[in-house]
Design a protein around this motif. Structure first.
Motif, PDB file in Angstrom:
ATOM      1  N   LYS A  13     -23.295-127.831  90.726  1.00 30.32           N
ATOM      2  CA  LYS A  13     -24.280-126.805  90.346  1.00 30.32           C
ATOM      3  C   LYS A  13     -23.882-126.053  89.073  1.00 30.32           C
ATOM      4  CE  LYS A  13     -24.178-124.427  94.167  1.00 30.32           C
ATOM      5  NZ  LYS A  13     -24.466-123.368  95.169  1.00 30.32           N
ATOM      6  N   LEU A  14     -22.633-126.200  88.620  1.00 24.30           N
ATOM      7  CA  LEU A  14     -22.219-125.578  87.361  1.00 24.30           C
ATOM      8  C   LEU A  14     -22.747-126.330  86.138  1.00 24.30           C
ATOM      9  CD1 LEU A  14     -18.464-124.595  87.972  1.00 24.30           C
ATOM     10  CD2 LEU A  14     -20.428-123.053  87.754  1.00 24.30           C
ATOM     11  N   LYS A  15     -23.166-127.557  86.313  1.00 31.44           N
ATOM     12  CA  LYS A  15     -23.620-128.352  85.178  1.00 31.44           C
ATOM     13  C   LYS A  15     -24.823-127.682  84.503  1.00 31.44           C
ATOM     14  CE  LYS A  15     -24.611-133.088  83.755  1.00 31.44           C
ATOM     15  NZ  LYS A  15     -24.717-134.503  84.181  1.00 31.44           N
ATOM     16  N   GLY A  16     -24.741-127.562  83.172  1.00 32.37           N
ATOM     17  CA  GLY A  16     -25.822-126.930  82.428  1.00 32.37           C
ATOM     18  C   GLY A  16     -25.710-125.422  82.332  1.00 32.37           C
ATOM     19  N   THR A  17     -24.677-124.835  82.939  1.00 32.31           N
ATOM     20  CA  THR A  17     -24.455-123.387  82.844  1.00 32.31           C
ATOM     21  C   THR A  17     -23.250-123.127  81.939  1.00 32.31           C
ATOM     22  OG1 THR A  17     -22.833-123.122  84.643  1.00 32.31           O
ATOM     23  CG2 THR A  17     -25.163-123.262  85.268  1.00 32.31           C
ATOM     24  N   ARG A  18     -23.075-121.863  81.538  1.00 29.18           N
ATOM     25  CA  ARG A  18     -21.901-121.526  80.739  1.00 29.18           C
ATOM     26  C   ARG A  18     -20.670-121.299  81.619  1.00 29.18           C
ATOM     27  NH1 ARG A  18     -25.659-119.688  76.742  1.00 29.18           N
ATOM     28  NH2 ARG A  18     -26.139-117.744  77.814  1.00 29.18           N
ATOM     29  N   GLY A  19     -20.809-121.608  82.896  1.00 29.37           N
ATOM     30  CA  GLY A  19     -19.630-121.657  83.756  1.00 29.37           C
ATOM     31  C   GLY A  19     -18.927-122.993  83.668  1.00 29.37           C
ATOM     32  N   ASP A  20     -19.650-124.008  83.235  1.00 22.87           N
ATOM     33  CA  ASP A  20     -19.052-125.338  83.095  1.00 22.87           C
ATOM     34  C   ASP A  20     -18.123-125.348  81.893  1.00 22.87           C
ATOM     35  OD1 ASP A  20     -18.553-127.908  83.843  1.00 22.87           O
ATOM     36  OD2 ASP A  20     -20.468-128.734  83.150  1.00 22.87           O
ATOM     37  N   THR A  21     -17.002-126.044  81.996  1.00 19.17           N
ATOM     38  CA  THR A  21     -16.022-126.024  80.909  1.00 19.17           C
ATOM     39  C   THR A  21     -15.203-127.301  80.930  1.00 19.17           C
ATOM     40  OG1 THR A  21     -14.353-124.616  79.851  1.00 19.17           O
ATOM     41  CG2 THR A  21     -14.179-124.865  82.231  1.00 19.17           C
ATOM     42  N   ALA A  22     -14.606-127.631  79.790  1.00 25.51           N
ATOM     43  CA  ALA A  22     -13.882-128.892  79.644  1.00 25.51           C
ATOM     44  C   ALA A  22     -12.483-128.821  80.257  1.00 25.51           C
ATOM     45  CB  ALA A  22     -13.781-129.271  78.173  1.00 25.51           C
ATOM     46  N   ILE A  23     -12.079-129.954  80.863  1.00 20.19           N
ATOM     47  CA  ILE A  23     -10.736-130.115  81.420  1.00 20.19           C
ATOM     48  C   ILE A  23     -10.088-131.280  80.667  1.00 20.19           C
ATOM     49  CG2 ILE A  23      -9.371-130.575  83.485  1.00 20.19           C
ATOM     50  CD1 ILE A  23     -12.002-129.845  85.084  1.00 20.19           C
ATOM     51  N   TYR A  24      -8.989-131.002  79.973  1.00 19.86           N
ATOM     52  CA  TYR A  24      -8.294-132.024  79.194  1.00 19.86           C
ATOM     53  C   TYR A  24      -7.134-132.567  80.028  1.00 19.86           C
ATOM     54  CZ  TYR A  24     -11.000-130.109  75.326  1.00 19.86           C
ATOM     55  OH  TYR A  24     -12.032-129.689  74.515  1.00 19.86           O
ATOM     56  N   ILE A  25      -7.077-133.895  80.150  1.00 23.84           N
ATOM     57  CA  ILE A  25      -6.121-134.521  81.067  1.00 23.84           C
ATOM     58  C   ILE A  25      -5.186-135.460  80.294  1.00 23.84           C
ATOM     59  CG2 ILE A  25      -5.857-135.919  83.156  1.00 23.84           C
ATOM     60  CD1 ILE A  25      -8.754-135.068  83.873  1.00 23.84           C
ATOM     61  N   PHE A  26      -3.890-135.268  80.514  1.00 21.34           N
ATOM     62  CA  PHE A  26      -2.857-136.107  79.902  1.00 21.34           C
ATOM     63  C   PHE A  26      -2.075-136.783  81.027  1.00 21.34           C
ATOM     64  CE2 PHE A  26      -3.868-132.743  76.989  1.00 21.34           C
ATOM     65  CZ  PHE A  26      -3.785-133.302  75.722  1.00 21.34           C
ATOM     66  N   LYS A  27      -2.146-138.107  81.096  1.00 24.41           N
ATOM     67  CA  LYS A  27      -1.451-138.853  82.133  1.00 24.41           C
ATOM     68  C   LYS A  27      -0.295-139.644  81.522  1.00 24.41           C
ATOM     69  CE  LYS A  27      -5.387-139.417  85.270  1.00 24.41           C
ATOM     70  NZ  LYS A  27      -6.262-140.387  85.985  1.00 24.41           N
ATOM     71  N   GLY A  28       0.882-139.534  82.130  1.00 22.04           N
ATOM     72  CA  GLY A  28       2.032-140.276  81.669  1.00 22.04           C
ATOM     73  C   GLY A  28       2.014-141.710  82.158  1.00 22.04           C
ATOM     74  N   GLU A  29       2.831-142.534  81.550  1.00 23.73           N
ATOM     75  CA  GLU A  29       2.925-143.927  81.983  1.00 23.73           C
ATOM     76  C   GLU A  29       3.577-144.043  83.347  1.00 23.73           C
ATOM     77  OE1 GLU A  29       4.859-146.250  79.008  1.00 23.73           O
ATOM     78  OE2 GLU A  29       3.271-145.940  77.504  1.00 23.73           O
ATOM     79  N   GLY A  69     -21.622-118.441  95.691  1.00 27.20           N
ATOM     80  CA  GLY A  69     -21.494-117.097  95.160  1.00 27.20           C
ATOM     81  C   GLY A  69     -22.128-116.946  93.787  1.00 27.20           C
ATOM     82  N   ASN A  70     -21.782-115.874  93.095  1.00 24.84           N
ATOM     83  CA  ASN A  70     -22.281-115.681  91.731  1.00 24.84           C
ATOM     84  C   ASN A  70     -21.546-116.640  90.789  1.00 24.84           C
ATOM     85  OD1 ASN A  70     -19.771-114.424  90.961  1.00 24.84           O
ATOM     86  ND2 ASN A  70     -20.509-112.490  91.806  1.00 24.84           N
ATOM     87  N   LEU A  71     -21.891-116.617  89.504  1.00 19.20           N
ATOM     88  CA  LEU A  71     -21.330-117.587  88.561  1.00 19.20           C
ATOM     89  C   LEU A  71     -19.805-117.493  88.508  1.00 19.20           C
ATOM     90  CD1 LEU A  71     -21.928-119.774  86.413  1.00 19.20           C
ATOM     91  CD2 LEU A  71     -21.904-117.935  84.714  1.00 19.20           C
ATOM     92  N   THR A  72     -19.270-116.287  88.465  1.00 17.60           N
ATOM     93  CA  THR A  72     -17.820-116.116  88.395  1.00 17.60           C
ATOM     94  C   THR A  72     -17.153-116.697  89.636  1.00 17.60           C
ATOM     95  OG1 THR A  72     -18.217-114.061  87.171  1.00 17.60           O
ATOM     96  CG2 THR A  72     -15.991-114.440  87.983  1.00 17.60           C
ATOM     97  N   GLU A  73     -17.712-116.432  90.793  1.00 19.13           N
ATOM     98  CA  GLU A  73     -17.152-116.973  92.033  1.00 19.13           C
ATOM     99  C   GLU A  73     -17.267-118.494  92.082  1.00 19.13           C
ATOM    100  OE1 GLU A  73     -17.871-113.396  95.254  1.00 19.13           O
ATOM    101  OE2 GLU A  73     -19.615-114.538  94.576  1.00 19.13           O
ATOM    102  N   GLN A  74     -18.335-119.036  91.530  1.00 16.52           N
ATOM    103  CA  GLN A  74     -18.487-120.489  91.500  1.00 16.52           C
ATOM    104  C   GLN A  74     -17.438-121.139  90.603  1.00 16.52           C
ATOM    105  OE1 GLN A  74     -22.535-121.586  90.541  1.00 16.52           O
ATOM    106  NE2 GLN A  74     -23.388-120.246  92.113  1.00 16.52           N
TER     107      GLN A  74
END
Length: 372
Positions: A53-69, A188-193
């Motif tokens: 439900k966060l998709k399309g809201t300003r609550g959605d944010t990028a997660i950058y993932i670094f995986k080791g070998e 909940g509200n956006l912050t709680e989500q």
């Protein structure tokens, strides 16, 4: 009459011009900052992957993932919980733009409270942006936001905010403070989500170590400190020894059991992660400061804080050198590295992060030297 009409028209034009200019400045804060990830980045996900439900809201944010070998443990770094704390966000961006993980997995969320980047705190005269020049002579621009989620995205504030899982009562404006919302609520509200989605991510990805990066005013008692959940205290104490070897004076504070909604309390109680919250000294947040501008946010030099330090009113040493952002970012990055090393010995599930500037490198350089 004609003279009055001309004056009225001129005033109308001036007011319209001011409205257009200020409106454009306001809207410009909705444009996301440019982040240029390291070539060793593995994947980018969105927080809405853990709460659709966060998709399309300003609550959605990028997660950058670094995986080791090599397989190993998993760590999460939260930056931008409070976007008016620039070393928090800048440290997370430097991680994204430089990190290489050889063992285990590193998750970085530079804009944990993405909505809060889209406005300033009212009546604080805060700068809109901070700027850094990189080694190529290019200027990188990052927003200086607010402590709280934008009221356009979540309104109205209640008179009293009741923390959902504990019943703790706080000022109504704290309902938009991400670091008073954990473990969050799905409905909940956006912050709680947002808090709920981060908590769900930690659970689903089995993240063992979580950092939450912050800044505070020099007169705030918990400053140049790490706040740890009781289950994190043992390895954090060993990390403290290493930080001392690098010349970093860091206090270790226990997470209060009766202060709810914060990462160092709720993530430790509601998930299996070991949470740590770090604070550095930022004069641009303080009540004793002079002019609030980009210069103060970056170099931390303020004659009023020098005077306050001489009077013994502060909880950090303060002289004419201030506390520049290079020092503050260096403390955060070295903290991530040193506490991770201590966690590795404690957990037996290592996370090895390379190519991140250490404290001594950071204070000898400029932030821009580590931006792509």
């Amino acid at each position: 009459m004609k003279k009055h009409t001309i004056t009225a028209l001129l005033l109308t034009v001036v007011v319209a011009a001011v409205c257009v200019y200020s409106g454009n400045l306001f809207l410009s804060l909705r444009a996301d900052d440019v982040i240029i990830p390291s070539k060793d980045l593995t994947e980018v996900r969105m927080l809405s992957d853990y709460l659709p439900k966060l998709k399309g809201t300003r609550g959605d944010t990028a997660i950058y993932i670094f995986k080791g070998e090599e397989e190993g443990g998993k760590a999460l770094v939260l930056g931008g919980t409070h976007p008016n704390e620039p070393s928090s966000y800048t440290s997370a961006v430097i991680l994204v733009e430089n990190a290489k993980v050889t063992v285990g997995t590193l998750y970085v969320i530079p804009q944990a409270a993405r909505s809060a980047f889209t406005h300033n705190d009212s009546q604080e005269a805060s700068p809109l942006y901070v700027h850094f020049e990189n080694s190529k002579g290019e200027v990188r621009k990052f927003r200086y936001g607010s402590r709280a989620v934008n009221p356009i995205d979540q309104w109205p504030d209640p008179d009293v905010y009741e923390h959902a899982s504990s019943g703790q009562l706080l000022s109504g404006s704290e309902t938009r403070n991400l670091n008073r919302a954990y473990p969050g609520r799905e409905d909940g509200n956006l912050t709680e989500q947002v808090a709920f989605a981060i908590t769900e991510m930690i659970k689903k990805e089995n993240i063992g170590l979580t950092f939450d990066l912050h800044e505070a005013s020099p007169e705030y008692p918990v400053i140049n400190a790490t706040v740890a959940h009781e289950k994190s205290m043992d390895f954090a104490a060993f990390g403290l020894f290493e930080l001392d070897m690098y010349g970093i004076d860091m206090a270790l504070e226990p997470s209060p059991v009766n202060l709810h909604g914060l990462t160092h309390r709720e993530l430790g109680d509601y998930t299996d992660t070991y949470p740590l919250l770090m604070e550095t000294a930022n004069a641009s947040q303080g009540r004793l400061r002079g002019a609030t501008n980009e210069k103060l946010a970056l170099d931390g030099k303020d004659k009023f804080y020098v005077s306050a330090g001489e009077l013994g009113m502060l909880y950090v040493p303060y002289d004419e050198n201030g506390h520049p952002i290079e020092e503050r970012v260096g403390r955060h990055l070295q903290g991530v590295l040193s506490y991770t090393a201590a966690y590795n010995d404690f957990s037996g599930t290592p996370i090895v992060i390379e190519n991140v500037p250490m404290y001594e490198e950071m204070i000898a350089a400029k932030v821009g030297d580590y931006l792509n």
